[in-house]
Design an enzyme around this catalytic site. Structure first.
Site, PDB file in Angstrom:
ATOM      1  N   ALA A  35       0.832  -1.208   0.000  1.00 49.50           N
ATOM      2  CA  ALA A  35       0.000   0.000   0.000  1.00 49.50           C
ATOM      3  C   ALA A  35       0.864   1.255   0.000  1.00 49.50           C
ATOM      4  O   ALA A  35       0.594   2.213  -0.731  1.00 49.50           O
ATOM      5  CB  ALA A  35      -0.932  -0.014   1.211  1.00 49.50           C
ATOM      6  N   TYR A  36       1.907   1.241   0.805  1.00 51.66           N
ATOM      7  CA  TYR A  36       2.827   2.375   0.859  1.00 51.66           C
ATOM      8  C   TYR A  36       3.460   2.610  -0.512  1.00 51.66           C
ATOM      9  O   TYR A  36       3.511   3.742  -1.007  1.00 51.66           O
ATOM     10  CB  TYR A  36       3.898   2.092   1.906  1.00 51.66           C
ATOM     11  CG  TYR A  36       4.921   3.180   2.093  1.00 51.66           C
ATOM     12  CD1 TYR A  36       4.649   4.285   2.889  1.00 51.66           C
ATOM     13  CD2 TYR A  36       6.183   3.091   1.498  1.00 51.66           C
ATOM     14  CE1 TYR A  36       5.598   5.286   3.078  1.00 51.66           C
ATOM     15  CE2 TYR A  36       7.131   4.088   1.687  1.00 51.66           C
ATOM     16  CZ  TYR A  36       6.838   5.179   2.477  1.00 51.66           C
ATOM     17  OH  TYR A  36       7.776   6.162   2.656  1.00 51.66           O
ATOM     18  N   GLY A  37       3.950   1.540  -1.139  1.00 57.98           N
ATOM     19  CA  GLY A  37       4.559   1.666  -2.458  1.00 57.98           C
ATOM     20  C   GLY A  37       3.594   2.197  -3.496  1.00 57.98           C
ATOM     21  O   GLY A  37       3.958   3.021  -4.345  1.00 57.98           O
TER      22      GLY A  37
END
Length: 266
Positions: A170-172
């Site tokens: 999700a961060y990426g």
């Protein structure tokens, strides 16, 4: 007292990379954002620090002032459009204009495969990391346009946005979307003299990476083994790249995502 900085080019050259500029920094209470606040002030900028935690903001602001810099802070929730606009407006109210901005704030979620990311965590990282960056950019462009006329914005991305990211999917994904916003803004606002770039840090010794290493012991050592320089960055090293991109010395650079990763993605 008049807090409005001067813009004389010879003064800027003599005093520092960002002398005479007004800088707005999000996520400035700790980590890379706090390092940027200290560095930008040392390089001559008047800085306005924004984040959610007032105690951290106050501590960094007092540190900058004690070192002879000009700084103030505003509590800001990047997930809230009204809060973001008020923070940028506070910069203009205090210093008379906005020249440059460093959008550094981000949220994270526990590492793990995509199917283990909770929907509430996904929504939170979207609201802060992606939507918050978009809200900040919109407010910053309006403020630069209305005051300084021209300027620069740097968004903090991540090397985790450049390839598949199975540990922090999700961060990426949100950081990759930040790259796209950066490129779109560069094309849109370049004709007005507003440059927009991003930096993509590698492993950096912030609270976020330390928490990940605590949850997954050995992760920093493993990441360092993949990095040609064989170490993690100090937050100041990342802030240095942002300072250069915000300065007039990078006057022909826009629309780029600059890797600051010790060679990890080489």
């Amino acid at each position: 007292m008049d807090n409005t900085p001067t813009t004389d080019e010879s003064t800027s050259s003599a005093l520092g990379l960002l002398a005479g500029k007004v800088a707005f920094i999000t996520g400035a209470g700790r980590g890379i954002g706090a390092a940027a606040a200290r560095l930008f002030a040392r390089e001559g900028a008047h800085v306005l620090l924004a984040a959610r935690t007032e105690d951290q903001l106050r501590a960094v602001t007092e540190e900058v002032r004690a070192a002879g810099g000009t700084a103030d802070y505003v509590v800001c929730d990047l997930a809230d459009a009204t809060s973001v606009r008020a923070a940028v407006d506070r910069t203009v109210d205090l210093y008379g204009r906005l020249d440059v901005a460093f959008n550094n704030a981000a949220a994270n979620v526990p590492p793990g495969p995509m199917d283990q990311v909770r929907e509430t965590d996904f929504d939170h990282i979207y609201a802060v990391t992606l939507k918050g960056t978009w809200l900040a950019m919109v407010a910053e462009v309006a403020a630069i346009r209305a005051t300084a006329g021209t300027g620069a914005i740097v968004n903090n991305s991540s090397v985790g946005s450049l390839t598949g990211n199975p540990e922090l999917p999700a961060y990426g994904a949100m950081k990759r979307a930040v790259n796209s916003l950066t490129e779109s803004a560069a094309v849109t606002y370049g004709p007005e003299g507003i440059r927009v770039n991003a930096i993509a840090p590698g492993t950096t010794l912030t609270e976020m990476i330390r928490a990940w290493d605590d949850a997954t012991p050995g992760v920093v050592e493993r990441l360092n083994a993949r990095t040609p320089l064989r170490r993690a960055a100090d937050p100041d090293e990342i802030a240095q790249a942002a300072a250069w991109l915000l300065s007039d010395r990078s006057s022909y650079v826009t629309g780029t995502v600059l890797r600051v990763d010790g060679g990890m993605q080489a």
